[in-house]
Design a protein around this motif. Structure first.
Motif, PDB file in Angstrom:
ATOM      1  N   GLY A  95       4.131   1.509   9.768  1.00  0.00           N
ATOM      2  CA  GLY A  95       3.419   0.776   8.483  1.00  0.00           C
ATOM      3  C   GLY A  95       3.686   1.382   7.352  1.00  0.00           C
ATOM      4  O   GLY A  95       2.872   1.901   6.838  1.00  0.00           O
ATOM      5  N   ASN A 140       0.114   5.488   9.482  1.00  0.00           N
ATOM      6  CA  ASN A 140      -0.324   5.962   8.483  1.00  0.00           C
ATOM      7  C   ASN A 140      -1.487   3.880   8.428  1.00  0.00           C
ATOM      8  O   ASN A 140      -1.248   3.141   7.833  1.00  0.00           O
ATOM      9  N   ILE A 141      -1.731   3.937   9.900  1.00  0.00           N
ATOM     10  CA  ILE A 141      -2.008   3.129   9.678  1.00  0.00           C
ATOM     11  C   ILE A 141      -4.300   2.881  10.523  1.00  0.00           C
ATOM     12  O   ILE A 141      -4.319   4.124   9.778  1.00  0.00           O
ATOM     13  N   ASP A 182       6.956  -2.294   9.795  1.00  0.00           N
ATOM     14  CA  ASP A 182       5.779  -3.319   8.991  1.00  0.00           C
ATOM     15  C   ASP A 182       5.761  -4.332   9.760  1.00  0.00           C
ATOM     16  O   ASP A 182       6.834  -5.253   9.168  1.00  0.00           O
ATOM     17  N   THR A 196      -2.335   9.120   2.914  1.00  0.00           N
ATOM     18  CA  THR A 196      -0.779   8.751   2.337  1.00  0.00           C
ATOM     19  C   THR A 196      -0.538  10.217   1.718  1.00  0.00           C
ATOM     20  O   THR A 196       0.202  11.198   2.344  1.00  0.00           O
ATOM     21  N   LEU A 217       6.353   7.837   2.470  1.00  0.00           N
ATOM     22  CA  LEU A 217       6.342   8.225   3.825  1.00  0.00           C
ATOM     23  C   LEU A 217       7.772   8.258   3.860  1.00  0.00           C
ATOM     24  O   LEU A 217       8.138   9.792   4.121  1.00  0.00           O
ATOM     25  N   PHE A 220       0.587  -1.034   0.285  1.00  0.00           N
ATOM     26  CA  PHE A 220       0.221   0.051  -0.117  1.00  0.00           C
ATOM     27  C   PHE A 220       1.003   1.718   0.151  1.00  0.00           C
ATOM     28  O   PHE A 220       2.489   1.266   0.908  1.00  0.00           O
ATOM     29  N   GLY A 221       0.619   2.205  -0.818  1.00  0.00           N
ATOM     30  CA  GLY A 221       1.284   3.775  -0.249  1.00  0.00           C
ATOM     31  C   GLY A 221       1.294   4.006  -2.028  1.00  0.00           C
ATOM     32  O   GLY A 221       2.519   3.739  -2.507  1.00  0.00           O
TER      33      GLY A 221
HETATM   34  C1  LIG Z   1      -2.480   2.019   5.419  1.00  0.00           C
HETATM   35  S1  LIG Z   1      -1.084   1.860   4.745  1.00  0.00           S
HETATM   36  C2  LIG Z   1      -0.237   2.798   4.556  1.00  0.00           C
HETATM   37  C3  LIG Z   1       1.146   2.592   4.150  1.00  0.00           C
HETATM   38  C4  LIG Z   1       2.050   3.747   3.841  1.00  0.00           C
HETATM   39  N1  LIG Z   1       2.463   4.752   4.615  1.00  0.00           N
HETATM   40  C5  LIG Z   1       1.138   5.127   3.014  1.00  0.00           C
HETATM   41  O1  LIG Z   1       1.002   5.680   3.943  1.00  0.00           O
HETATM   42  O2  LIG Z   1       0.580   4.856   2.083  1.00  0.00           O
HETATM   43  C6  LIG Z   1      -0.710   0.897   6.423  1.00  0.00           C
HETATM   44  C7  LIG Z   1       0.712  -0.206   6.711  1.00  0.00           C
HETATM   45  O3  LIG Z   1       0.378  -0.340   8.109  1.00  0.00           O
HETATM   46  C8  LIG Z   1       1.071  -1.909   8.172  1.00  0.00           C
HETATM   47  N2  LIG Z   1       0.032  -2.269   9.449  1.00  0.00           N
HETATM   48  C9  LIG Z   1      -0.980  -2.756   9.899  1.00  0.00           C
HETATM   49  N3  LIG Z   1      -0.581  -2.560  11.056  1.00  0.00           N
HETATM   50  C10 LIG Z   1       0.272  -2.164  11.267  1.00  0.00           C
HETATM   51  C11 LIG Z   1       1.330  -2.854  12.672  1.00  0.00           C
HETATM   52  N4  LIG Z   1       0.455  -3.125  13.833  1.00  0.00           N
HETATM   53  N5  LIG Z   1       2.069  -2.488  13.043  1.00  0.00           N
HETATM   54  C12 LIG Z   1       3.330  -2.486  11.887  1.00  0.00           C
HETATM   55  N6  LIG Z   1       2.606  -1.902  10.789  1.00  0.00           N
HETATM   56  C13 LIG Z   1       1.132  -2.486  10.625  1.00  0.00           C
HETATM   57  C14 LIG Z   1       0.333  -2.301   6.729  1.00  0.00           C
HETATM   58  O4  LIG Z   1       0.928  -3.720   6.848  1.00  0.00           O
HETATM   59  C15 LIG Z   1       0.562  -1.589   5.854  1.00  0.00           C
HETATM   60  O5  LIG Z   1       1.835  -1.238   5.290  1.00  0.00           O
END
Ligand SMILES: C[S@@+](CC[C@H](N)C(=O)[O-])C[C@H]1O[C@@H](n2cnc3c(N)ncnc32)[C@H](O)[C@@H]1O
Length: 292
Positions: A164, A228-229, A186, A143, A170, A135-136
């Protein structure tokens, strides 16, 4: 795997809303195309550059029934909203999808450019990105909200955690905007891989450390943390995320729907002097300064 694509015609102003609706209805990916070869729409501050007539294309599993999806858009935009449903032949459409991404500007200095396209402004801060399956891409409002925030900061010499990190968008933007060192975390190994590839593509590998959550450094605090989760994990991990920020450091969280913002503001106000929410469509970003 066979797919169908549902194309809905929108305007530059409604395209992001249509995209969110398609994602909410189960699209695996959404992309934009010029519907009529029109000039690019000059956006208001904070908006993405799009065409006056923008076609939003949602990619769905072929088993999905398109009728209720089309009916949903007709209910919102009128019976005569232009749409098309197409069955796609079986090939790697998720990757094929990436071919439609166009360079996009965020804030004053920052451009996200698909790695296979020409950079529109070589003097800008350009992030070359191939999200792979992570994602991203910058097309999602959350984002975009984080990219705008990063662009507004003086990151020179700062340390940052991207919690994340997904494609690394980012983290890499922060490094290209002047940050000295970034830690990307992540839970998804594909995200770690995509971030690593993108860091290499942008010549910032030496400054980006990538970890699965269980391997992240202990007792590390950064000047800035961006996460950004989604609202659920942001609530559950609030203690951990706050602990990653130095006293007087900055933090931004996104992936939050407007309706979820008040609760998260309250939670994060324990540790941060919080600013009012910044909104983009139905999503928002919350940011603040860590109390001393
Ligand atoms: C919405 S995407 C954001 C990606 C990028 N940072 C952006 O802003 O486009 C959320 C990301 O967070 C990761 N993620 C979700 N829960 C998480 C957790 N508990 N710890 C670490 N990463 C997590 C997901 O695998 C995903 O890649």
């Amino acid at each position: 795997m066979p797919w169908i694509q549902i194309k809905i015609n929108a305007t530059a102003k409604t395209a992001n809303k249509v995209s969110n609706m398609l994602m909410g209805l189960g699209a695996q990916a959404v992309t934009y195309m010029d519907a009529q070869d029109t000039p690019v729409y000059e956006p208001l501050p904070g908006e993405t550059k799009l065409w006056g007539d923008t076609r939003c294309i949602g990619l769905f599993d072929a088993e999905v029934d398109p009728a209720p999806i089309v009916a949903f858009f007709q209910q919102h935009f009128g019976e005569d909203v232009p749409y098309q449903v197409e069955l796609l032949e079986d090939k790697d459409w998720v990757r094929e999808w990436m071919e439609h991404f166009q360079p996009m500007q965020f804030g004053e200095r920052l451009w996200i450019c698909p790695s296979w396209r020409d950079v529109p402004d070589p003097t800008a801060v350009n992030v070359l990105l191939d999200p792979g399956l992570a994602f991203g891409t910058g097309t999602h409002p959350t984002t975009a909200l984080c990219l705008q925030w990063l662009d507004s900061l003086d990151l020179k010499g700062k340390t940052l955690v991207d919690f994340g990190c997904g494609s690394g968008i980012l983290a890499i933007a922060a490094l290209k905007l002047g940050a000295e060192r970034v830690i990307g975390i992540d839970i998804d190994p594909q995200a770690i891989e995509a971030s690593r590839d993108n860091a290499q593509r942008n010549g910032v590998s030496d400054q980006l450390e990538l970890y699965l959550p269980e391997d992240q450094p202990k007792n590390f605090q950064a000047d800035i943390v961006v996460a950004n989760i989604l609202a659920g994990p942001l609530r559950e991990l609030s203690g951990l995320i706050s602990g990653l920020v130095k006293p007087h450091g900055l933090m931004a969280i996104s992936g939050i729907l407007e309706s979820q913002a008040p609760e998260l503001l309250e939670v994060y106000s324990q540790w941060f002097a919080m600013n009012p929410a910044t909104e983009r469509e139905e999503w928002c970003r919350l940011d603040g300064i860590k109390k001393g």
